[in-house]
Design a protein around this motif. Sequence first.
Motif, short mmCIF file in Angstrom:
data_model
loop_
_atom_site.label_atom_id
_atom_site.label_comp_id
_atom_site.label_asym_id
_atom_site.label_seq_id
_atom_site.Cartn_x
_atom_site.Cartn_y
_atom_site.Cartn_z
N TRP A 68 -46.58 -32.99 -23.72
CA TRP A 68 -47.87 -33.63 -24.04
C TRP A 68 -48.03 -34.90 -23.22
O TRP A 68 -48.55 -35.90 -23.64
CB TRP A 68 -48.00 -33.91 -25.55
N ASN A 69 -47.53 -34.81 -22.00
CA ASN A 69 -47.61 -35.97 -21.10
C ASN A 69 -47.70 -35.57 -19.63
O ASN A 69 -48.60 -36.03 -18.93
CB ASN A 69 -46.36 -36.86 -21.33
N ARG A 129 -41.54 -34.74 -20.04
CA ARG A 129 -42.12 -35.14 -21.32
C ARG A 129 -43.26 -34.21 -21.71
O ARG A 129 -44.22 -34.02 -20.95
CB ARG A 129 -42.66 -36.56 -21.23
N LYS A 162 -50.94 -34.67 -17.83
CA LYS A 162 -51.99 -35.67 -17.59
C LYS A 162 -52.34 -35.79 -16.11
O LYS A 162 -53.45 -36.16 -15.75
CB LYS A 162 -51.55 -37.05 -18.12
#
Lengths: 187, 187
Positions: A179-180, A177, A183
Amino acid sequence: MDKIKIDNIAAFLYPMPMVLVGTVVEGKANFMAVGWSARVNYQPPIMAVALGPHHTNKGIEANKEFSLNIPDVSLMEKTDYCGLVSGGKTDKSKIFDIFYGQLGRAPLIKACPVCISCVLYDAVKLPSNTLYLGEPREVFTEERFMTDNKLDVKKINPFTLTMPDNNYWSVGENLGRAWNIGKALKK
Amino acid sequence: MDKIKIDNIAAFLYPMPMVLVGTVVEGKANFMAVGWSARVNYQPPIMAVALGPHHTNKGIEANKEFSLNIPDVSLMEKTDYCGLVSGGKTDKSKIFDIFYGQLGRAPLIKACPVCISCVLYDAVKLPSNTLYLGEPREVFTEERFMTDNKLDVKKINPFTLTMPDNNYWSVGENLGRAWNIGKALKK
Protein backbone atom coordinates in the motif's frame (compact mmCIF):
# COMPACT_ATOMS: atom_id res chain seq x y z
CA MET A 1 1.71 -15.72 -24.33
CA ASP A 2 0.63 -19.30 -24.86
CA LYS A 3 -2.09 -19.79 -22.32
CA ILE A 4 -3.25 -23.30 -21.59
CA LYS A 5 -6.19 -24.47 -19.52
CA ILE A 6 -5.65 -26.83 -16.62
CA ASP A 7 -8.15 -28.76 -14.51
CA ASN A 8 -10.27 -26.59 -12.20
CA ILE A 9 -9.38 -28.86 -9.26
CA ALA A 10 -5.88 -27.31 -9.54
CA ALA A 11 -7.20 -23.85 -8.61
CA PHE A 12 -5.09 -22.84 -5.61
CA LEU A 13 -3.50 -19.72 -4.23
CA TYR A 14 0.29 -19.51 -4.18
CA PRO A 15 1.45 -20.00 -1.49
CA MET A 16 -0.95 -20.72 1.41
CA PRO A 17 -0.17 -19.94 5.07
CA MET A 18 -0.15 -23.00 7.35
CA VAL A 19 -2.01 -23.02 10.66
CA LEU A 20 -2.77 -25.57 13.34
CA VAL A 21 -6.45 -25.53 14.30
CA GLY A 22 -6.89 -26.45 17.97
CA THR A 23 -10.01 -27.90 19.54
CA VAL A 24 -11.07 -30.04 22.46
CA VAL A 25 -12.86 -33.19 21.34
CA GLU A 26 -14.21 -35.69 23.83
CA GLY A 27 -12.14 -34.07 26.56
CA LYS A 28 -8.84 -34.13 24.68
CA ALA A 29 -6.93 -31.31 23.04
CA ASN A 30 -6.61 -31.96 19.32
CA PHE A 31 -4.77 -30.21 16.49
CA MET A 32 -5.24 -30.26 12.73
CA ALA A 33 -2.97 -28.82 10.02
CA VAL A 34 -4.80 -26.49 7.62
CA GLY A 35 -3.69 -24.53 4.56
CA TRP A 36 -7.10 -23.18 3.59
CA SER A 37 -7.60 -20.19 5.83
CA ALA A 38 -7.78 -16.40 5.71
CA ARG A 39 -8.70 -13.25 7.58
CA VAL A 40 -12.15 -12.35 6.27
CA ASN A 41 -13.42 -9.36 8.23
CA TYR A 42 -11.84 -6.13 9.33
CA GLN A 43 -13.92 -4.99 12.33
CA PRO A 44 -14.42 -7.11 14.32
CA PRO A 45 -11.58 -9.32 13.09
CA ILE A 46 -12.94 -12.63 11.81
CA MET A 47 -10.79 -15.55 10.62
CA ALA A 48 -11.98 -18.37 8.34
CA VAL A 49 -10.79 -21.97 8.06
CA ALA A 50 -12.22 -24.42 5.54
CA LEU A 51 -12.33 -27.98 6.86
CA GLY A 52 -13.37 -31.21 5.24
CA PRO A 53 -15.27 -33.68 7.44
CA HIS A 54 -12.75 -34.12 10.26
CA HIS A 55 -12.59 -35.01 13.95
CA THR A 56 -11.82 -31.31 14.59
CA ASN A 57 -15.27 -30.30 13.35
CA LYS A 58 -16.92 -32.13 16.24
CA GLY A 59 -14.98 -30.02 18.72
CA ILE A 60 -15.75 -26.73 16.99
CA GLU A 61 -19.44 -27.52 16.72
CA ALA A 62 -19.78 -28.77 20.29
CA ASN A 63 -17.73 -26.03 21.97
CA LYS A 64 -18.36 -23.04 19.66
CA GLU A 65 -14.71 -22.15 19.97
CA PHE A 66 -11.35 -23.12 18.51
CA SER A 67 -7.79 -21.83 18.17
CA LEU A 68 -5.47 -20.91 15.31
CA ASN A 69 -1.79 -21.46 16.00
CA ILE A 70 0.92 -20.35 13.56
CA PRO A 71 3.79 -22.88 13.67
CA ASP A 72 7.36 -21.92 12.78
CA VAL A 73 9.61 -24.07 10.60
CA SER A 74 10.95 -25.96 13.62
CA LEU A 75 7.41 -27.35 14.06
CA MET A 76 7.01 -28.39 10.42
CA GLU A 77 7.33 -32.12 11.03
CA LYS A 78 4.88 -32.10 13.95
CA THR A 79 2.47 -29.92 11.98
CA ASP A 80 2.59 -32.28 9.02
CA TYR A 81 2.00 -35.22 11.36
CA CYS A 82 -1.15 -33.46 12.66
CA GLY A 83 -2.35 -33.36 9.05
CA LEU A 84 -1.66 -37.07 8.50
CA VAL A 85 -3.39 -38.68 11.46
CA SER A 86 -6.96 -38.21 12.67
CA GLY A 87 -7.72 -37.32 16.26
CA GLY A 88 -10.43 -39.97 16.03
CA LYS A 89 -7.76 -42.66 15.94
CA THR A 90 -4.69 -41.04 17.47
CA ASP A 91 -4.37 -38.99 20.64
CA LYS A 92 -2.72 -35.73 19.55
CA SER A 93 -3.04 -34.06 22.96
CA LYS A 94 0.60 -34.75 23.94
CA ILE A 95 2.39 -33.57 20.79
CA PHE A 96 2.69 -29.99 22.01
CA ASP A 97 2.90 -28.22 25.35
CA ILE A 98 -0.35 -26.32 25.52
CA PHE A 99 -1.95 -23.53 27.48
CA TYR A 100 -5.36 -21.90 27.64
CA GLY A 101 -6.48 -18.28 27.75
CA GLN A 102 -10.03 -17.20 28.55
CA LEU A 103 -11.52 -19.90 26.32
CA GLY A 104 -11.32 -23.27 28.02
CA ARG A 105 -11.90 -25.26 24.83
CA ALA A 106 -9.43 -23.46 22.58
CA PRO A 107 -6.04 -25.09 23.30
CA LEU A 108 -3.03 -22.93 22.43
CA ILE A 109 0.44 -24.20 21.54
CA LYS A 110 3.26 -22.71 23.62
CA ALA A 111 5.86 -23.30 20.91
CA CYS A 112 3.85 -21.43 18.24
CA PRO A 113 4.92 -17.80 17.77
CA VAL A 114 1.30 -16.66 17.32
CA CYS A 115 -1.76 -18.22 18.99
CA ILE A 116 -5.29 -16.94 18.42
CA SER A 117 -8.28 -18.15 20.43
CA CYS A 118 -11.56 -17.73 18.56
CA VAL A 119 -15.26 -17.79 19.36
CA LEU A 120 -17.26 -19.42 16.57
CA TYR A 121 -19.02 -16.68 14.61
CA ASP A 122 -20.69 -18.82 11.94
CA ALA A 123 -20.31 -22.10 10.06
CA VAL A 124 -20.97 -21.95 6.32
CA LYS A 125 -21.74 -25.38 4.89
CA LEU A 126 -20.21 -25.93 1.45
CA PRO A 127 -20.46 -29.07 -0.71
CA SER A 128 -17.38 -30.86 0.72
CA ASN A 129 -16.11 -28.47 3.38
CA THR A 130 -17.40 -26.35 6.22
CA LEU A 131 -16.11 -22.81 6.43
CA TYR A 132 -15.74 -22.04 10.12
CA LEU A 133 -15.67 -18.34 10.89
CA GLY A 134 -14.12 -17.39 14.21
CA GLU A 135 -13.88 -14.09 16.02
CA PRO A 136 -10.56 -13.73 17.88
CA ARG A 137 -10.97 -13.42 21.62
CA GLU A 138 -7.24 -13.24 22.44
CA VAL A 139 -4.04 -13.07 20.37
CA PHE A 140 -0.88 -14.32 22.09
CA THR A 141 2.70 -13.86 20.99
CA GLU A 142 6.08 -13.00 22.57
CA GLU A 143 8.14 -9.81 22.46
CA ARG A 144 10.86 -11.64 20.54
CA PHE A 145 8.51 -12.07 17.53
CA MET A 146 7.80 -8.34 17.24
CA THR A 147 9.53 -5.32 15.76
CA ASP A 148 8.22 -1.83 16.55
CA ASN A 149 5.23 -3.38 18.35
CA LYS A 150 4.12 -5.32 15.27
CA LEU A 151 4.46 -9.00 14.49
CA ASP A 152 7.52 -9.58 12.29
CA VAL A 153 7.19 -12.42 9.80
CA LYS A 154 10.96 -13.04 9.69
CA LYS A 155 11.03 -13.48 13.45
CA ILE A 156 7.91 -15.67 13.39
CA ASN A 157 9.52 -17.78 10.62
CA PRO A 158 6.33 -19.55 9.48
CA PHE A 159 6.03 -21.84 6.48
CA THR A 160 3.63 -22.00 3.58
CA LEU A 161 2.01 -24.74 1.53
CA THR A 162 1.55 -25.33 -2.19
CA MET A 163 -0.90 -27.81 -3.67
CA PRO A 164 -1.39 -30.08 -5.57
CA ASP A 165 2.39 -30.59 -5.64
CA ASN A 166 2.33 -30.70 -1.80
CA ASN A 167 5.40 -28.78 -0.75
CA TYR A 168 6.31 -26.51 2.15
CA TRP A 169 8.17 -23.23 1.63
CA SER A 170 9.84 -20.66 3.83
CA VAL A 171 9.13 -16.93 3.59
CA GLY A 172 11.68 -15.26 1.34
CA GLU A 173 13.03 -11.74 1.21
CA ASN A 174 11.35 -8.41 1.81
CA LEU A 175 10.26 -6.94 -1.54
CA GLY A 176 8.87 -3.59 -0.47
CA ARG A 177 6.15 -1.74 1.38
CA ALA A 178 2.55 -2.73 0.72
CA TRP A 179 0.00 0.00 0.00
CA ASN A 180 2.93 2.24 -0.78
CA ILE A 181 5.18 1.18 -3.66
CA GLY A 182 2.34 1.61 -6.16
CA LYS A 183 2.23 5.33 -5.42
CA ALA A 184 4.95 5.71 -8.07
CA LEU A 185 2.27 4.96 -10.70
CA LYS A 186 -0.16 7.61 -9.47
CA LYS A 187 -0.50 10.41 -12.01
CA MET B 1 7.79 -18.70 27.33
CA ASP B 2 6.71 -15.18 28.09
CA LYS B 3 3.45 -14.89 26.25
CA ILE B 4 1.94 -11.45 25.85
CA LYS B 5 -1.46 -10.47 24.52
CA ILE B 6 -1.75 -8.10 21.58
CA ASP B 7 -4.78 -6.34 20.11
CA ASN B 8 -7.24 -8.66 18.34
CA ILE B 9 -7.20 -6.36 15.31
CA ALA B 10 -3.64 -7.68 14.74
CA ALA B 11 -4.92 -11.23 14.12
CA PHE B 12 -3.51 -12.13 10.72
CA LEU B 13 -2.10 -15.15 8.98
CA TYR B 14 1.59 -15.14 8.07
CA PRO B 15 2.05 -14.58 5.17
CA MET B 16 -0.98 -14.02 2.91
CA PRO B 17 -1.02 -14.79 -0.84
CA MET B 18 -1.73 -11.74 -3.03
CA VAL B 19 -4.30 -11.87 -5.82
CA LEU B 20 -5.81 -9.39 -8.24
CA VAL B 21 -9.60 -9.67 -8.32
CA GLY B 22 -10.93 -8.80 -11.79
CA THR B 23 -14.42 -7.56 -12.57
CA VAL B 24 -16.25 -5.52 -15.16
CA VAL B 25 -17.93 -2.48 -13.61
CA GLU B 26 -19.97 -0.07 -15.68
CA GLY B 27 -18.51 -1.58 -18.85
CA LYS B 28 -14.87 -1.32 -17.80
CA ALA B 29 -12.45 -4.00 -16.66
CA ASN B 30 -11.33 -3.30 -13.10
CA PHE B 31 -8.78 -4.91 -10.80
CA MET B 32 -8.35 -4.84 -7.03
CA ALA B 33 -5.44 -6.12 -4.93
CA VAL B 34 -6.52 -8.55 -2.20
CA GLY B 35 -4.62 -10.43 0.50
CA TRP B 36 -7.62 -11.98 2.24
CA SER B 37 -8.42 -15.01 0.12
CA ALA B 38 -8.33 -18.80 0.25
CA ARG B 39 -9.47 -22.02 -1.34
CA VAL B 40 -12.47 -23.11 0.72
CA ASN B 41 -13.97 -26.20 -0.90
CA TYR B 42 -12.49 -29.33 -2.39
CA GLN B 43 -15.11 -30.62 -4.83
CA PRO B 44 -16.20 -28.53 -6.63
CA PRO B 45 -13.30 -26.15 -6.08
CA ILE B 46 -14.53 -22.93 -4.49
CA MET B 47 -12.37 -19.87 -3.81
CA ALA B 48 -13.16 -17.10 -1.31
CA VAL B 49 -12.17 -13.43 -1.29
CA ALA B 50 -13.11 -11.06 1.52
CA LEU B 51 -13.73 -7.53 0.31
CA GLY B 52 -14.58 -4.35 2.15
CA PRO B 53 -17.08 -2.03 0.46
CA HIS B 54 -15.32 -1.44 -2.88
CA HIS B 55 -16.07 -0.59 -6.49
CA THR B 56 -15.24 -4.23 -7.32
CA ASN B 57 -18.24 -5.45 -5.31
CA LYS B 58 -20.64 -3.74 -7.74
CA GLY B 59 -19.19 -5.74 -10.61
CA ILE B 60 -19.33 -9.06 -8.78
CA GLU B 61 -22.90 -8.50 -7.64
CA ALA B 62 -24.14 -7.30 -11.03
CA ASN B 63 -22.36 -9.94 -13.15
CA LYS B 64 -22.27 -12.92 -10.78
CA GLU B 65 -18.73 -13.61 -11.95
CA PHE B 66 -15.17 -12.42 -11.30
CA SER B 67 -11.57 -13.47 -11.80
CA LEU B 68 -8.60 -14.22 -9.56
CA ASN B 69 -5.21 -13.45 -11.07
CA ILE B 70 -1.95 -14.37 -9.34
CA PRO B 71 0.65 -11.69 -10.09
CA ASP B 72 4.37 -12.41 -10.08
CA VAL B 73 6.93 -10.12 -8.45
CA SER B 74 7.41 -8.14 -11.68
CA LEU B 75 3.79 -6.98 -11.28
CA MET B 76 4.17 -5.94 -7.65
CA GLU B 77 4.13 -2.20 -8.27
CA LYS B 78 1.08 -2.41 -10.54
CA THR B 79 -0.68 -4.71 -8.08
CA ASP B 80 -0.02 -2.34 -5.22
CA TYR B 81 -1.32 0.55 -7.34
CA CYS B 82 -4.56 -1.42 -7.88
CA GLY B 83 -4.88 -1.55 -4.10
CA LEU B 84 -4.32 2.19 -3.68
CA VAL B 85 -6.78 3.68 -6.17
CA SER B 86 -10.51 2.98 -6.51
CA GLY B 87 -12.02 2.02 -9.85
CA GLY B 88 -14.77 4.49 -8.98
CA LYS B 89 -12.31 7.35 -9.47
CA THR B 90 -9.57 5.90 -11.69
CA ASP B 91 -9.88 3.85 -14.87
CA LYS B 92 -7.82 0.71 -14.20
CA SER B 93 -8.82 -1.02 -17.46
CA LYS B 94 -5.57 -0.10 -19.26
CA ILE B 95 -3.02 -1.13 -16.62
CA PHE B 96 -2.79 -4.71 -17.89
CA ASP B 97 -3.24 -6.48 -21.22
CA ILE B 98 -6.33 -8.57 -20.64
CA PHE B 99 -8.17 -11.50 -22.20
CA TYR B 100 -11.41 -13.33 -21.57
CA GLY B 101 -12.30 -17.01 -21.44
CA GLN B 102 -15.85 -18.30 -21.42
CA LEU B 103 -16.95 -15.69 -18.87
CA GLY B 104 -17.36 -12.32 -20.57
CA ARG B 105 -17.31 -10.35 -17.31
CA ALA B 106 -14.28 -11.98 -15.70
CA PRO B 107 -11.26 -10.15 -17.16
CA LEU B 108 -8.00 -12.11 -17.03
CA ILE B 109 -4.51 -10.62 -16.96
CA LYS B 110 -2.16 -11.94 -19.66
CA ALA B 111 0.96 -11.18 -17.62
CA CYS B 112 -0.25 -13.15 -14.57
CA PRO B 113 1.11 -16.72 -14.37
CA VAL B 114 -2.22 -18.07 -13.11
CA CYS B 115 -5.68 -16.72 -14.02
CA ILE B 116 -8.89 -18.20 -12.64
CA SER B 117 -12.34 -17.20 -13.90
CA CYS B 118 -15.07 -17.80 -11.34
CA VAL B 119 -18.85 -17.97 -11.26
CA LEU B 120 -20.25 -16.45 -8.07
CA TYR B 121 -21.35 -19.28 -5.78
CA ASP B 122 -22.46 -17.23 -2.78
CA ALA B 123 -21.87 -13.93 -1.02
CA VAL B 124 -21.63 -14.08 2.77
CA LYS B 125 -22.26 -10.69 4.37
CA LEU B 126 -20.03 -10.03 7.37
CA PRO B 127 -19.96 -6.90 9.56
CA SER B 128 -17.40 -4.93 7.46
CA ASN B 129 -16.64 -7.24 4.57
CA THR B 130 -18.42 -9.47 2.09
CA LEU B 131 -16.98 -12.92 1.56
CA TYR B 132 -17.44 -13.69 -2.12
CA LEU B 133 -17.30 -17.40 -2.91
CA GLY B 134 -16.52 -18.27 -6.52
CA GLU B 135 -16.51 -21.56 -8.36
CA PRO B 136 -13.69 -21.72 -10.93
CA ARG B 137 -14.94 -22.09 -14.50
CA GLU B 138 -11.49 -22.03 -16.14
CA VAL B 139 -7.91 -22.00 -14.88
CA PHE B 140 -5.30 -20.56 -17.26
CA THR B 141 -1.54 -20.81 -17.04
CA GLU B 142 1.42 -21.46 -19.36
CA GLU B 143 3.63 -24.51 -19.76
CA ARG B 144 6.60 -22.52 -18.48
CA PHE B 145 4.99 -22.21 -15.03
CA MET B 146 4.61 -25.96 -14.60
CA THR B 147 6.82 -28.87 -13.56
CA ASP B 148 5.58 -32.43 -14.06
CA ASN B 149 2.17 -31.08 -15.12
CA LYS B 150 1.68 -29.21 -11.86
CA LEU B 151 1.97 -25.51 -11.13
CA ASP B 152 5.43 -24.72 -9.71
CA VAL B 153 5.49 -21.86 -7.19
CA LYS B 154 9.14 -21.02 -7.94
CA LYS B 155 8.32 -20.60 -11.63
CA ILE B 156 5.17 -18.61 -10.84
CA ASN B 157 7.23 -16.40 -8.50
CA PRO B 158 4.29 -14.83 -6.63
CA PHE B 159 4.56 -12.54 -3.63
CA THR B 160 2.88 -12.49 -0.25
CA LEU B 161 1.62 -9.84 2.15
CA THR B 162 1.98 -9.26 5.87
CA MET B 163 -0.21 -6.92 7.90
CA PRO B 164 -0.38 -4.67 9.86
CA ASP B 165 3.28 -3.91 9.07
CA ASN B 166 2.33 -3.85 5.36
CA ASN B 167 5.19 -5.59 3.62
CA TYR B 168 5.54 -7.81 0.56
CA TRP B 169 7.65 -10.97 0.61
CA SER B 170 8.94 -13.45 -1.94
CA VAL B 171 8.55 -17.21 -1.57
CA GLY B 172 11.65 -18.71 -0.01
CA GLU B 173 13.19 -22.14 -0.19
CA ASN B 174 11.63 -25.57 -0.40
CA LEU B 175 11.44 -27.08 3.09
CA GLY B 176 10.05 -30.52 2.34
CA ARG B 177 7.08 -32.53 1.17
CA ALA B 178 3.68 -31.77 2.65
CA TRP B 179 1.55 -34.64 3.94
CA ASN B 180 4.69 -36.69 3.99
CA ILE B 181 7.50 -35.47 6.29
CA GLY B 182 5.34 -36.05 9.37
CA LYS B 183 5.28 -39.78 8.65
CA ALA B 184 8.55 -39.98 10.59
CA LEU B 185 6.52 -39.36 13.76
CA LYS B 186 4.06 -42.19 13.14
CA LYS B 187 4.48 -44.97 15.65
